[in-house]
Write an enzyme that holds these catalytic residues in place. Sequence first.
Site, mmCIF file in Angstrom:
data_model
loop_
_atom_site.group_PDB
_atom_site.id
_atom_site.type_symbol
_atom_site.label_atom_id
_atom_site.label_comp_id
_atom_site.label_asym_id
_atom_site.label_seq_id
_atom_site.Cartn_x
_atom_site.Cartn_y
_atom_site.Cartn_z
ATOM 1 N N ARG A 72 0.770 -1.236 0.000
ATOM 2 C CA ARG A 72 0.000 0.000 0.000
ATOM 3 C C ARG A 72 0.801 1.285 0.000
ATOM 4 N NH1 ARG A 72 -3.770 -1.453 4.785
ATOM 5 N NH2 ARG A 72 -1.857 -2.549 5.284
ATOM 6 N N ASP A 78 0.471 -13.807 0.941
ATOM 7 C CA ASP A 78 0.248 -13.552 2.363
ATOM 8 C C ASP A 78 0.468 -14.852 3.117
ATOM 9 O OD1 ASP A 78 -0.833 -11.366 4.326
ATOM 10 O OD2 ASP A 78 -1.732 -13.250 4.940
HETATM 11 O O1 1CP Z 1 -5.489 -5.044 0.783
HETATM 12 C C1 1CP Z 1 -4.314 -5.023 1.211
HETATM 13 O O2 1CP Z 1 -3.411 -4.429 0.590
HETATM 14 C C2 1CP Z 1 -4.122 -5.785 2.484
HETATM 15 C C3 1CP Z 1 -2.837 -5.551 3.183
HETATM 16 C C4 1CP Z 1 -1.944 -6.764 3.060
HETATM 17 C C5 1CP Z 1 -0.856 -6.911 2.191
HETATM 18 C C6 1CP Z 1 -0.340 -5.935 1.160
HETATM 19 C C7 1CP Z 1 -2.062 -7.942 3.817
HETATM 20 C C8 1CP Z 1 -3.087 -8.246 4.824
HETATM 21 N N1 1CP Z 1 -1.060 -8.802 3.421
HETATM 22 C C9 1CP Z 1 -0.308 -8.215 2.430
HETATM 23 C C10 1CP Z 1 0.824 -8.816 1.704
HETATM 24 C C11 1CP Z 1 1.880 -9.466 2.495
HETATM 25 N N2 1CP Z 1 1.706 -10.158 3.668
HETATM 26 C C12 1CP Z 1 3.241 -9.568 2.149
HETATM 27 C C13 1CP Z 1 3.718 -8.959 0.824
HETATM 28 C C14 1CP Z 1 5.026 -9.110 0.299
HETATM 29 C C15 1CP Z 1 5.944 -7.944 0.643
HETATM 30 O O3 1CP Z 1 6.585 -7.976 1.729
HETATM 31 O O4 1CP Z 1 6.088 -7.015 -0.160
HETATM 32 C C16 1CP Z 1 3.889 -10.263 3.168
HETATM 33 C C17 1CP Z 1 5.357 -10.625 3.287
HETATM 34 C C18 1CP Z 1 2.922 -10.634 4.113
HETATM 35 C C19 1CP Z 1 3.189 -11.454 5.308
HETATM 36 C C20 1CP Z 1 2.302 -11.304 6.478
HETATM 37 N N3 1CP Z 1 0.936 -11.273 6.525
HETATM 38 C C21 1CP Z 1 2.776 -11.289 7.820
HETATM 39 C C22 1CP Z 1 4.209 -11.390 8.204
HETATM 40 C C23 1CP Z 1 4.914 -10.100 7.954
HETATM 41 C C24 1CP Z 1 4.698 -9.008 8.965
HETATM 42 O O5 1CP Z 1 4.445 -7.891 8.540
HETATM 43 O O6 1CP Z 1 4.849 -9.285 10.166
HETATM 44 C C25 1CP Z 1 1.669 -11.186 8.664
HETATM 45 C C26 1CP Z 1 1.669 -11.142 10.173
HETATM 46 C C27 1CP Z 1 0.506 -11.182 7.847
HETATM 47 C C28 1CP Z 1 -0.895 -11.142 8.283
HETATM 48 C C29 1CP Z 1 -1.569 -9.957 7.694
HETATM 49 N N4 1CP Z 1 -2.016 -9.911 6.400
HETATM 50 C C30 1CP Z 1 -2.541 -8.677 6.140
HETATM 51 C C31 1CP Z 1 -2.416 -7.888 7.324
HETATM 52 C C32 1CP Z 1 -2.864 -6.468 7.475
HETATM 53 C C33 1CP Z 1 -1.789 -8.694 8.291
HETATM 54 C C34 1CP Z 1 -1.415 -8.310 9.711
HETATM 55 C C35 1CP Z 1 -2.617 -8.300 10.603
HETATM 56 C C36 1CP Z 1 -2.231 -8.193 12.086
HETATM 57 O O7 1CP Z 1 -1.901 -7.071 12.524
HETATM 58 O O8 1CP Z 1 -2.296 -9.208 12.772
#
Ligand code: 1CP
Length: 354
Positions: free
Chosen positions: A42, A87
Amino acid sequence: MSVNDRPTGQPPSATYDSAFLRACRREPVPHTPVWFMRQAGRSLPEYRKVREGVPMLESCMRPELVTEITLQPVRRHGVDAAIYFSDIVVPLKAIGIDLDIKPGVGPVVEQPVRTRADLARLRDLTPEDVSYVTEAIGLLTRELGATPLIGFAGAPFTLASYLVEGGPSRTYENAKAMMYGDPELWADLLDRLAEITSVFLQVQIEAGASAVQLFDSWAGALAPADYRRSVLPASAKVFDAVAGYGVPRIHFGVGTGELLGLMGEAGADVVGVDWRVRLDDAVRRVGPGKALQGNLDPTVLFAGPDAVRAKAREVLDSAAGLEGHVFNLGHGVMPSTDPDALTRLVEYVHEQTA
Ligand code: 1CP
């Protein structure tokens, strides 16, 4: 095969001598490699544009869209590695768990896993369940050329936190209640998740990923003794399952200063460190033979160019004595980050270390 062996019997891959893979193998580098967790997403207007009207999970299943989103930060920032756009809950969706990623919330699981009967819903993952991953990585590696692609998965504990809680949590009370109250069910759940995660990483490596990262984002909620007893065996099983490929394995968590030694023991080649521990201290905690990844506080990017350079310089200074440093943030890029601040940071790290 260890990460220091050049693959035999096949031509070395185009990415083998990249700064990123060299740093992961603790070899000399032309400059400190940089990539950012959540570099796709984003913070980029071009991401918001292509995602318009496409739900998050659906976007992960469209190979052309995944390819475009994965390439966006490589084109824009000149980072040293791409991370596969997906994800951590994608493999769970792929085995039929009823879950969704809700905008502004994160993963939400319709029926949380709380009992032994619930555990039976977690069937094996097969490569056919995620054929779109194989297809997207095929497209991506052709486009990326000498830039390595990092595959990733959620670690068993972090996946379990969503499955047992039913969604994001601050306290993990239901997950921890299972861990403390029914250790046998907990161990079986984590072992099941380790198997699913292992297959998910194997699929990505076999399709062409040059490295893999296991995200145990929420492991920092655990005391070391509990981590060792109830979580480490499952994460170690995942690292073991992909050891034979010889690609670097990265292990990351947030708030894991007290766990760094145990995370090193779990078997990764590179350990991710957040901003709470200096890298020269982290290297002592992690122990010998591992590269480190990190560790600029992602909120520093809101502080203006001079502050970003000063704080990045501190990270580089704390990494001066390391063998093997991959520059990254201590956690993911925050959605409201100015993308130009990231581009300038890549330039700065490259220029300071060339
Ligand atoms: O509509 C959207 O854009 C939703 C936001 C979003 C995005 C862009 C989510 C929801 N996931 C992702 C992609 C994503 N998830 C990547 C993209 C690759 C990159 O790094 O460029 C990656 C590596 C993840 C991995 C992920 N998902 C993690 C581990 C990484 C971290 O940041 O700690 C975790 C915990 C998630 C769960 C998740 N998915 C999405 C959200 C907002 C969350 C976190 C929710 C929470 O706070 O528990």
